[in-house]
Design an enzyme around this catalytic site. Structure first.
Site, PDB file in Angstrom:
ATOM      1  N   SER A   1       0.827  -1.217   0.000  1.00 38.99           N
ATOM      2  CA  SER A   1       0.000   0.000   0.000  1.00 38.99           C
ATOM      3  C   SER A   1       0.860   1.265   0.000  1.00 38.99           C
ATOM      4  O   SER A   1       0.455   2.287  -0.570  1.00 38.99           O
ATOM      5  CB  SER A   1      -0.975  -0.001   1.174  1.00 38.99           C
ATOM      6  OG  SER A   1      -0.323   0.164   2.405  1.00 38.99           O
TER       7      SER A   1
ATOM      8  N   HIS B   1       8.133   3.186   9.176  1.00 40.96           N
ATOM      9  CA  HIS B   1       7.870   2.363  10.356  1.00 40.96           C
ATOM     10  C   HIS B   1       6.561   2.833  10.995  1.00 40.96           C
ATOM     11  O   HIS B   1       6.342   4.037  11.133  1.00 40.96           O
ATOM     12  CB  HIS B   1       9.024   2.510  11.356  1.00 40.96           C
ATOM     13  CG  HIS B   1       8.888   1.595  12.534  1.00 40.96           C
ATOM     14  ND1 HIS B   1       9.234   0.257  12.469  1.00 40.96           N
ATOM     15  CD2 HIS B   1       8.442   1.803  13.790  1.00 40.96           C
ATOM     16  CE1 HIS B   1       9.006  -0.309  13.640  1.00 40.96           C
ATOM     17  NE2 HIS B   1       8.519   0.609  14.470  1.00 40.96           N
TER      18      HIS B   1
HETATM   19  C1  GRF Z   1       3.738  -0.758   6.920  1.00 37.84           C
HETATM   20  O1  GRF Z   1       2.992  -0.753   8.088  1.00 37.84           O
HETATM   21  C2  GRF Z   1       5.128  -0.221   7.151  1.00 37.84           C
HETATM   22  O2  GRF Z   1       5.172   0.775   8.105  1.00 37.84           O
HETATM   23  C3  GRF Z   1       5.863  -1.435   7.642  1.00 37.84           C
HETATM   24  O3  GRF Z   1       5.358  -2.488   6.874  1.00 37.84           O
HETATM   25  C4  GRF Z   1       4.030  -2.172   6.453  1.00 37.84           C
HETATM   26  C5  GRF Z   1       3.998  -2.286   4.972  1.00 37.84           C
HETATM   27  O4  GRF Z   1       2.699  -2.082   4.451  1.00 37.84           O
HETATM   28  N1  GRF Z   1       7.293  -1.271   7.536  1.00 37.84           N
HETATM   29  P1  GRF Z   1       2.476  -2.033   2.882  1.00 37.84           P
HETATM   30  O5  GRF Z   1       3.084  -3.300   2.298  1.00 37.84           O
HETATM   31  O6  GRF Z   1       3.160  -0.812   2.343  1.00 37.84           O
HETATM   32  O7  GRF Z   1       1.009  -1.987   2.687  1.00 37.84           O
END
Ligand code: GRF
Length: 223
Positions: free
Chosen positions: A29, A125
């Site tokens: 996402s 993060h």
């Molecule tokens: C997010 O919550 C990011 O902060 C963490 O991993 C997740 C990835 O989500 N490092 P997406 O794959 O970008 O939807």
């Protein structure tokens, strides 16, 4: 608009379109937020490579369906250094001037940094770093709720060899933690703000590159 071509802008007589690589492992996402920001002209960048640790990650399909080059670097404990070294080299060869770790779920081996060279790397993060660094996924939100914190959020920071969830904070967004929040509910609230923070952070590199006058898709002296 083709997200690989980005939205070019004249800044001080220079054409700017920052080449970016995105490392993913899952849903994608945050990758999608970058694709959308480029497509709408909010972000003057182009994604030159999506590198995935998992061939079946939904992020891979998001990239493919948008025509972005994708490369897989499957990681096992035995092959992590080799795979991530190859990933760093491929990103460098793709001409990226920025690497975004957007849900990349493995600690990066030294070989990655060594083969990548001096390309800056940033990570997103889902907490207000430095609080709750070193945790990932729902564990972050479980720990936030258990701590009784009244707010959480998202942080984008520079990433560095041998350091986990540490670096200069580039963008941060805050959200409330509400009574009765489950980790899933809080994660969803934070995720919305991640998508803003990641675009803001990349925009900072675009601005820096524009000021330095050193990125150009066709003619930049630094390419
Ligand atoms: C997010 O919550 C990011 O902060 C963490 O991993 C997740 C990835 O989500 N490092 P997406 O794959 O970008 O939807």
């Amino acid at each position: 608009m083709d997200p690989r071509s980005g939205c070019e802008a004249e800044v001080g007589g220079q054409t700017v379109s920052l080449p970016v690589a995105v490392c993913v492992s899952g849903r994608g996402s945050n990758l999608q937020a970058l694709i959308d920001a480029i497509s709408t002209g909010r972000l003057d960048a182009r994604i030159v490579l999506v590198a995935s640790s998992r061939a079946d990650a939904p992020a891979v399909e998001r990239a493919r369906s948008t025509g972005i080059p994708v490369a897989g670097f499957p990681v096992t404990n035995a092959t992590r250094a080799e795979a991530q070294g190859a990933m760093g080299g491929a990103i460098r060869d793709a001409g990226a001037r920025l690497v975004v770790l957007a849900g990349y779920d493995r600690i990066l081996a030294d070989a990655f940094w060594d083969l990548l060279g001096d390309v800056p790397v940033i990570n997103i993060h889902p907490s207000l770093l430095p609080a709750f660094g070193g945790l990932s996924g729902l564990k972050v939100h479980e720990a936030v709720i258990a701590s009784g914190a009244s707010e959480s959020g998202a942080t984008v920071h520079t990433a560095h060899k041998g350091r986990l969830d540490e670096g200069e904070i580039l963008a941060q967004r805050r959200v409330p933690v509400r009574p009765g929040d489950t980790p899933q509910v809080l994660a969803a609230r934070v995720l919305e703000t991640e998508h803003e923070a990641i675009v803001d952070a990349v925009a900072r590199f675009v601005s820096q590159a524009a000021l330095a006058g050193r990125t150009s898709r066709r003619t930049g002296p630094g390419m």
